[in-house]
Design a protein around this motif. Sequence first.
Motif, PDB file in Angstrom:
ATOM      1  N   ASP A 120      11.585   3.445   5.014  1.00 50.51           N
ATOM      2  CA  ASP A 120      10.461   3.388   4.473  1.00 50.51           C
ATOM      3  C   ASP A 120       9.542   3.447   5.853  1.00 50.51           C
ATOM      4  O   ASP A 120       8.273   3.457   5.630  1.00 50.51           O
ATOM      5  N   ILE A 121       9.905   2.572   6.925  1.00 51.25           N
ATOM      6  CA  ILE A 121       9.198   2.375   8.075  1.00 51.25           C
ATOM      7  C   ILE A 121       8.904   3.522   9.258  1.00 51.25           C
ATOM      8  O   ILE A 121       8.305   3.480  10.060  1.00 51.25           O
ATOM      9  N   ARG A 122       9.589   4.753   8.575  1.00 51.73           N
ATOM     10  CA  ARG A 122       9.549   5.764   9.478  1.00 51.73           C
ATOM     11  C   ARG A 122       8.276   6.521   9.491  1.00 51.73           C
ATOM     12  O   ARG A 122       7.903   7.246  10.368  1.00 51.73           O
ATOM     13  N   THR A 123       7.365   6.362   8.630  1.00 55.46           N
ATOM     14  CA  THR A 123       5.892   6.885   8.540  1.00 55.46           C
ATOM     15  C   THR A 123       5.143   5.658   8.303  1.00 55.46           C
ATOM     16  O   THR A 123       5.117   4.910   7.546  1.00 55.46           O
ATOM     17  N   ASN A 124       4.065   5.576   9.443  1.00 57.70           N
ATOM     18  CA  ASN A 124       3.165   4.608   9.592  1.00 57.70           C
ATOM     19  C   ASN A 124       3.886   3.104   9.368  1.00 57.70           C
ATOM     20  O   ASN A 124       3.170   2.108   8.924  1.00 57.70           O
ATOM     21  N   ASN A 125       4.829   3.068   9.759  1.00 58.87           N
ATOM     22  CA  ASN A 125       5.694   1.667   9.894  1.00 58.87           C
ATOM     23  C   ASN A 125       5.687   1.113   8.554  1.00 58.87           C
ATOM     24  O   ASN A 125       5.873  -0.195   8.277  1.00 58.87           O
ATOM     25  N   GLY A 126       5.488   1.889   7.478  1.00 56.44           N
ATOM     26  CA  GLY A 126       5.568   1.327   6.036  1.00 56.44           C
ATOM     27  C   GLY A 126       4.617   0.945   5.464  1.00 56.44           C
ATOM     28  O   GLY A 126       4.334   0.388   4.178  1.00 56.44           O
ATOM     29  N   ASN A 127       3.249   0.778   6.173  1.00 56.45           N
ATOM     30  CA  ASN A 127       1.899   0.234   5.848  1.00 56.45           C
ATOM     31  C   ASN A 127       1.598   0.879   4.546  1.00 56.45           C
ATOM     32  O   ASN A 127       0.771   0.228   3.736  1.00 56.45           O
ATOM     33  N   ASP A 128       1.767   1.841   4.476  1.00 57.58           N
ATOM     34  CA  ASP A 128       1.205   2.737   3.377  1.00 57.58           C
ATOM     35  C   ASP A 128       1.903   2.014   2.071  1.00 57.58           C
ATOM     36  O   ASP A 128       1.306   2.130   0.976  1.00 57.58           O
ATOM     37  N   GLN A 129       3.024   2.048   1.962  1.00 62.80           N
ATOM     38  CA  GLN A 129       3.991   1.317   0.895  1.00 62.80           C
ATOM     39  C   GLN A 129       3.625  -0.135   0.824  1.00 62.80           C
ATOM     40  O   GLN A 129       3.314  -0.596  -0.371  1.00 62.80           O
ATOM     41  N   VAL A 130       3.114  -0.983   1.793  1.00 63.32           N
ATOM     42  CA  VAL A 130       2.584  -2.270   1.614  1.00 63.32           C
ATOM     43  C   VAL A 130       1.367  -2.298   0.674  1.00 63.32           C
ATOM     44  O   VAL A 130       1.261  -3.201  -0.054  1.00 63.32           O
ATOM     45  N   ARG A 131       0.738  -1.171   0.903  1.00 56.83           N
ATOM     46  CA  ARG A 131      -0.636  -1.138   0.529  1.00 56.83           C
ATOM     47  C   ARG A 131      -0.532  -0.706  -1.120  1.00 56.83           C
ATOM     48  O   ARG A 131      -1.662  -0.575  -1.710  1.00 56.83           O
ATOM     49  N   TYR A 132       0.379   0.110  -1.252  1.00 56.08           N
ATOM     50  CA  TYR A 132       0.616   0.911  -2.711  1.00 56.08           C
ATOM     51  C   TYR A 132       0.532  -0.301  -3.927  1.00 56.08           C
ATOM     52  O   TYR A 132       1.578  -0.989  -3.964  1.00 56.08           O
ATOM     53  N   PRO A 133      -0.357  -0.042  -4.831  1.00 57.04           N
ATOM     54  CA  PRO A 133      -0.169  -1.206  -5.721  1.00 57.04           C
ATOM     55  C   PRO A 133       0.934  -1.197  -6.600  1.00 57.04           C
ATOM     56  O   PRO A 133       1.076  -2.294  -7.192  1.00 57.04           O
ATOM     57  N   GLY A 134       1.530   0.018  -6.829  1.00 55.46           N
ATOM     58  CA  GLY A 134       2.700   0.068  -7.595  1.00 55.46           C
ATOM     59  C   GLY A 134       3.908  -0.751  -7.208  1.00 55.46           C
ATOM     60  O   GLY A 134       4.844  -1.098  -7.990  1.00 55.46           O
ATOM     61  N   PHE A 135       3.942  -1.005  -5.922  1.00 53.32           N
ATOM     62  CA  PHE A 135       5.120  -1.926  -5.320  1.00 53.32           C
ATOM     63  C   PHE A 135       4.708  -3.419  -5.150  1.00 53.32           C
ATOM     64  O   PHE A 135       5.803  -4.199  -4.995  1.00 53.32           O
ATOM     65  N   ASN A 136       3.464  -3.846  -5.578  1.00 53.75           N
ATOM     66  CA  ASN A 136       3.152  -5.143  -5.491  1.00 53.75           C
ATOM     67  C   ASN A 136       3.555  -6.146  -4.702  1.00 53.75           C
ATOM     68  O   ASN A 136       4.045  -7.133  -4.703  1.00 53.75           O
ATOM     69  N   MET A 137       3.392  -5.346  -3.243  1.00 51.22           N
ATOM     70  CA  MET A 137       3.763  -6.277  -2.095  1.00 51.22           C
ATOM     71  C   MET A 137       2.576  -7.162  -1.699  1.00 51.22           C
ATOM     72  O   MET A 137       1.371  -6.345  -1.333  1.00 51.22           O
ATOM     73  N   ALA A 138       2.785  -8.419  -1.328  1.00 49.17           N
ATOM     74  CA  ALA A 138       1.504  -9.217  -0.862  1.00 49.17           C
ATOM     75  C   ALA A 138       1.687  -9.290   0.497  1.00 49.17           C
ATOM     76  O   ALA A 138       1.557 -10.276   1.247  1.00 49.17           O
TER      77      ALA A 138
END
Length: 293
Positions: A120-138
């Motif tokens: 997950d961190i191979r693209t933009n260090n995973g920041n896009d996933q952290v911001r993705y609402p469906g993953f609910n990461m705070a």
Amino acid sequence: MKRRELLVLGGLSTIAAGMGRQWLQPSPAQAITPLPASDRPLDLRFIAVADTGTGARGQYSVAAAMERYRRANPYRLALLAGDNIYNNGEIEKIQAVFERPYAPLLQSGVKFRAVLGNHDIRTNNGNDQVRYPGFNMAGRYYQFQEGPVAFFALDTNGNADWNNQLTWLDRALRASTAPWKVVFGHHPIYSSGFYGVNRTLISRLVPLFKRHGVQLYISGHDHSYERTQPIDGTTYLIVGAGAGLRPVGRSAWTAQSASTLSFAGLEVYGNELRIQTFDKDSRLIDQGQIFAA
């Protein structure tokens, strides 16, 4: 060259093989009788799975089993223990590897809570996933509580902000008054799978788990299933068989292991936490119990 290391863990003498390990094959599968119904009310039911984000047949088959389980045993929380998007964490793939495979669960109101895996961190260090609402990461690491269970989500990657994260985890665990403390991250700590024992995480996390009474650590990374016996009071659960498989063996700490596409269903009844793991065909392949002090 094959090598073996003898580890002593909380009184358990443990044989852990290295990357070129001689596999210790699991015992033959046996029919498992489900645990009898609890005489206590259900406090929380949730599921856990990892290494899912392929968009391929294996992911869809496990997703279908997760939905069958929900229909028979309603739940609203699913933990995703990393490698949510293969191969490089590209958020552009989110429909193919998350939204479509889990559409029935999402439409029924199941809330996914994710952590970042090494892919997950191979693209933009995973920041896009952290911001993705469906993953609910705070955040890259965060906490939340459902009923009597406090959950602590970690970034276990090598480039994580370990100094601040460990300080936060120590304080958060100490401050929590929840009777159940569950930590989840991508990388396993004690594993009989491909990656084996993670000595770095043993030194970083195990003392905190022991000090603050963490009962369960959930991870993926190894594409297999394994549940340990309690080690210094913590059970280690690997649920990395959510889409693909690698071989897994057994160690002295192993309660059950399997190289089978699967997910884990977890239920809390008072001071008892039940783990029931199902394969892609909804067959029960493991079950265990943890009791809070």
